[in-house]
Design a protein around this motif. Structure first.
Motif, PDB file in Angstrom:
ATOM      1  N   ASN A  99       0.830  -1.209   0.000  1.00 30.83           N
ATOM      2  CA  ASN A  99       0.000   0.000   0.000  1.00 30.83           C
ATOM      3  C   ASN A  99       0.856   1.247   0.000  1.00 30.83           C
ATOM      4  N   VAL A 101       0.400   5.484   1.189  1.00 30.16           N
ATOM      5  CA  VAL A 101      -0.407   6.347   2.045  1.00 30.16           C
ATOM      6  C   VAL A 101      -0.285   7.789   1.557  1.00 30.16           C
ATOM      7  N   ASP A 104      -6.043  12.914   1.841  1.00 33.59           N
ATOM      8  CA  ASP A 104      -7.242  12.920   0.993  1.00 33.59           C
ATOM      9  C   ASP A 104      -7.577  14.305   0.448  1.00 33.59           C
ATOM     10  N   GLU A 123      -2.835  -1.035  -2.818  1.00 33.78           N
ATOM     11  CA  GLU A 123      -3.888  -0.221  -2.205  1.00 33.78           C
ATOM     12  C   GLU A 123      -3.398   1.209  -1.977  1.00 33.78           C
ATOM     13  N   THR A 124      -4.241   2.177  -2.295  1.00 36.70           N
ATOM     14  CA  THR A 124      -3.975   3.572  -1.943  1.00 36.70           C
ATOM     15  C   THR A 124      -4.804   3.920  -0.713  1.00 36.70           C
ATOM     16  N   ARG A 125      -4.134   4.266   0.377  1.00 35.20           N
ATOM     17  CA  ARG A 125      -4.820   4.602   1.622  1.00 35.20           C
ATOM     18  C   ARG A 125      -4.843   6.111   1.808  1.00 35.20           C
ATOM     19  N   CYS A 142      -2.387   5.183   9.448  1.00 36.18           N
ATOM     20  CA  CYS A 142      -2.718   4.505   8.194  1.00 36.18           C
ATOM     21  C   CYS A 142      -1.604   3.576   7.716  1.00 36.18           C
ATOM     22  N   ASP A 144       1.086   0.477   7.863  1.00 37.61           N
ATOM     23  CA  ASP A 144       1.295  -0.841   8.456  1.00 37.61           C
ATOM     24  C   ASP A 144       2.543  -1.460   7.833  1.00 37.61           C
ATOM     25  N   THR A 147       3.131  -1.003   4.014  1.00 39.01           N
ATOM     26  CA  THR A 147       3.249   0.339   3.427  1.00 39.01           C
ATOM     27  C   THR A 147       4.627   0.502   2.805  1.00 39.01           C
TER      28      THR A 147
END
Length: 392
Positions: A99, A101, A104, A123-125, A142, A144, A147
């Motif tokens: 992912n 991070v 937003d 994944e984009t968090r 966000c 983990d 990342t």
């Protein structure tokens, strides 16, 4: 430089109030002269002075590196911020479940390159911003053990929030995470030190606070990060002996130049070099102080008029961007300001001002006089408050 010499660099002040450097900036006279001189040279002499052009490319590379406290071999030229971020996004050896991070409230240049990795199972968090602020604890929450990258803007484009790059950089370094920065809204307005802040990648186009042309920017990659990135696009100029054309040798250049796959944008590099010379001449620390001083005056005028200020008032979180909202019909205000030769940005339910160091207190007074007059325009009782969409 004296205030008089600074003013002479910006003929735009004779024609309009320009408070829109967070969008696309007017060009200083020295940039105009540099481009004109290059065109005249190429027109009159063809490539007779090509060696001088290439020497200038390397001089500008060193000048950009100096601006961000990097080494020249850690800098490549890119056509825009998106290309630099895409070099990173497309160059990592991703595994399904990894992912990245990001906040937003990012400009899309720091969103879509990461979303494009969904096909690889990445994944984009999103870190949820609070009143336009990206809080460190929310960001780290966000993260983990999957990342691979944290990517942020040095300054957020709408809220003007100045990110604590050093704190994030230290966190990323301690946790083995690559740290990427979209610096387009700070370079030219605020100091930058990629080494101090443990930045692995930085990308920024030159057409905003750097006062240069569109279509050319700088990309930084740290020596350690270089080992983790595979160039997704290569060409003759990516290789270690680029001018030995017919001796095919797939050995990449040892530094950031490997990401310059072909002929460079020589004319735009001349423009960027001229703009950078202005920042080195005046001093970025002095420029930052001037921008903050003008911002203080603008904020005071906004408070006096009871507008809702959408920026953080914490000193270390402020930048050159000031955004506000109120009981205003933004469409009518946009037209009124355009008719009165004022450049600013009105979008996402806010008014955004972004003055630079050459702007004056008198221009701020004139702007607020116009703002006061705009409220007395016909049908002003029909003006409404727009929702501030960018602050969630």
């Amino acid at each position: 430089m004296t205030p008089e010499k600074i003013s002479q660099e910006f003929p735009v002040i004779e024609n309009r109030i320009f408070f829109d450097h967070a969008k696309v900036s007017p060009l200083p006279m020295r940039v105009r002269k540099a481009v004109t001189a290059f065109v005249e040279d190429a027109s009159s002499f063809g490539t007779a002075n090509y060696a001088d052009w290439m020497a200038k490319v390397e001089s500008v590379r060193a000048s950009f590196a100096r601006l961000i406290q990097a080494d020249p071999d850690e800098v490549a030229f890119v056509k825009n911020t998106s290309e630099g971020i895409s070099i990173v996004a497309n160059g990592i050896d991703w595994k399904p479940g990894d992912n990245v991070v990001i906040p937003d409230i990012e400009f899309p240049a720091n969103v879509y390159p990461w979303w494009n990795l969904k096909r690889l199972g990445v994944e984009t968090r999103f870190v949820h911003a609070v009143d336009g602020r990206v809080l460190f604890d929310d960001l780290t929450a966000c993260v983990d053990n999957r990342t691979r990258v944290v990517s942020v803007s040095s300054v957020e484009c709408n809220s003007g929030f100045r990110t604590d790059l050093n704190r994030i950089g230290v966190f990323c370094k301690e946790n083995g995470i690559l740290f990427c920065v979209d610096a387009i809204q700070s370079l030219g307005a605020l100091p930058m030190d990629v080494k101090r802040d443990h930045i692995d990648f930085l990308s920024a186009d030159g057409h905003k606070w750097l006062l240069s042309v569109e279509g050319l920017g700088g990309f930084y990659i740290s020596p350690d990060a270089l080992k983790a990135i595979r160039p997704a696009v290569v060409g003759w100029n990516s290789m270690v002996n680029p001018l030995d054309f017919m001796n095919y040798d797939f050995t990449l250049r040892p530094g950031a130049r490997r990401f310059e796959e072909g002929s460079c944008n020589t004319m735009s590099i001349q423009a960027l070099g001229a703009a950078l010379s202005l920042f080195h001449e005046v001093g970025v620390d002095q420029i930052e102080a001037r921008i903050m001083h003008l911002g203080d005056k603008i904020l005071g005028e906004l408070r006096h008029r009871n507008f809702k200020i959408l920026n953080s008032m914490i000193p270390e979180e402020r930048s050159g961007i000031i955004s506000f909202a109120g009981v205003i019909n933004l469409k009518k205000l946009s037209g009124f300001m355009a008719e009165n030769q004022v450049s600013l940005t009105i979008r996402d339910g806010l008014v955004r001002l972004s003055p630079h160091f050459y702007n004056s207190e008198n221009e701020i007074d004139r702007f607020f006089d116009l703002l006061d007059r705009s409220g007395k325009a016909p049908d002003s009782n029909q003006w409404v408050s727009y929702p501030v969409a960018c602050f969630k």
